[in-house]
Design an enzyme around this catalytic site. Structure first.
Site, PDB file in Angstrom:
ATOM      1  N   GLU A  49       0.741  -1.165   0.146  1.00 20.88           N
ATOM      2  CA  GLU A  49      -0.005  -0.051  -0.020  1.00 20.88           C
ATOM      3  C   GLU A  49       0.827   1.145  -0.033  1.00 20.88           C
ATOM      4  O   GLU A  49       1.768   1.254   0.841  1.00 20.88           O
ATOM      5  CB  GLU A  49      -0.782  -0.083   1.197  1.00 20.88           C
ATOM      6  CG  GLU A  49      -2.168  -0.916   1.226  1.00 20.88           C
ATOM      7  CD  GLU A  49      -3.083  -0.930   2.458  1.00 20.88           C
ATOM      8  OE1 GLU A  49      -2.742   0.285   3.042  1.00 20.88           O
ATOM      9  OE2 GLU A  49      -3.747  -1.927   2.710  1.00 20.88           O
ATOM     10  N   ASP A  60      -6.801   8.533   9.002  1.00 22.27           N
ATOM     11  CA  ASP A  60      -5.380   8.021   9.580  1.00 22.27           C
ATOM     12  C   ASP A  60      -4.982   8.299  11.035  1.00 22.27           C
ATOM     13  O   ASP A  60      -5.436   9.247  11.347  1.00 22.27           O
ATOM     14  CB  ASP A  60      -4.324   8.435   8.613  1.00 22.27           C
ATOM     15  CG  ASP A  60      -4.337   7.850   7.300  1.00 22.27           C
ATOM     16  OD1 ASP A  60      -4.856   6.617   6.972  1.00 22.27           O
ATOM     17  OD2 ASP A  60      -4.463   8.629   6.076  1.00 22.27           O
TER      18      ASP A  60
END
Length: 183
Positions: A49, A60
């Site tokens: 990723e 996040d």
């Protein structure tokens, strides 16, 4: 069969889980990001990723938020991230999955972003703040350009939510799962 499906099929045949590391593009700079990505692959990453830095990475945690801030302060752009994917694709067949947010994708346009991802060799894309219920245009564009539309679920997601996300997603499915979904 695409690289993601091939990878998951091989892992399933060996009854193994995928090692999917994450690297933020441009933190601390593009060359170190490239070297980190290749080191993950050399260490056995099944899929990689690649986080595309964004100004407001709410989905996040603090570590990735700070990494995005450093990358953006260093001038990293979406084009830099896609160039990184293209460069990595020339060096590896490991599936590459950019992770981003809806705002920059929307600005580029769903179709154009999916086309560019396919062109550079991305196998799928995670748009972390796009729920599948709002993702019809992205899903259509991703399918048209043969790029996996990968959605996230929380550890607290119930079975109904997981089914909803799985139905909308592509890319993180085995050929058998994809065929069953098509019926």
């Amino acid at each position: 069969m695409n690289r993601l499906q091939t990878t998951f099929e091989a892992l399933r045949a060996k009854n193994e889980r995928a090692f999917i590391p994450f690297v933020t593009c441009g933190d601390p700079d593009m060359e170190i990001t490239r070297r980190l990505a290749l080191a993950y692959i050399e260490a056995g990453a099944d899929i990689l990723e690649i986080g595309i830095p964004f100004t407001d990475p709410l989905a996040d945690g603090p570590t990735i938020q700070r990494a995005s801030e450093r990358a953006l302060a260093g001038g990293t752009t979406m084009d830099d991230a896609l160039d990184l994917v293209a460069g990595l694709r020339r060096e590896t067949e490991v599936p590459l999955v950019p992770m981003t947010y809806i705002n920059p994708v929307y600005q580029i346009g769903y179709g154009e972003f999916a086309r560019r991802c396919r062109e550079v060799g991305a196998d799928g894309v995670i748009i972390s703040d796009l729920p599948p219920e709002e993702g019809a245009q992205w899903i259509a564009a991703a399918r048209k350009h043969d790029v996996g539309a990968i959605f996230l679920v929380a550890p607290t997601s119930d079975d109904e939510r997981i089914r909803c996300v799985a139905e909308a997603a592509s890319g993180f499915k085995t050929p058998k799962e994809a065929a069953e979904r098509a019926q």
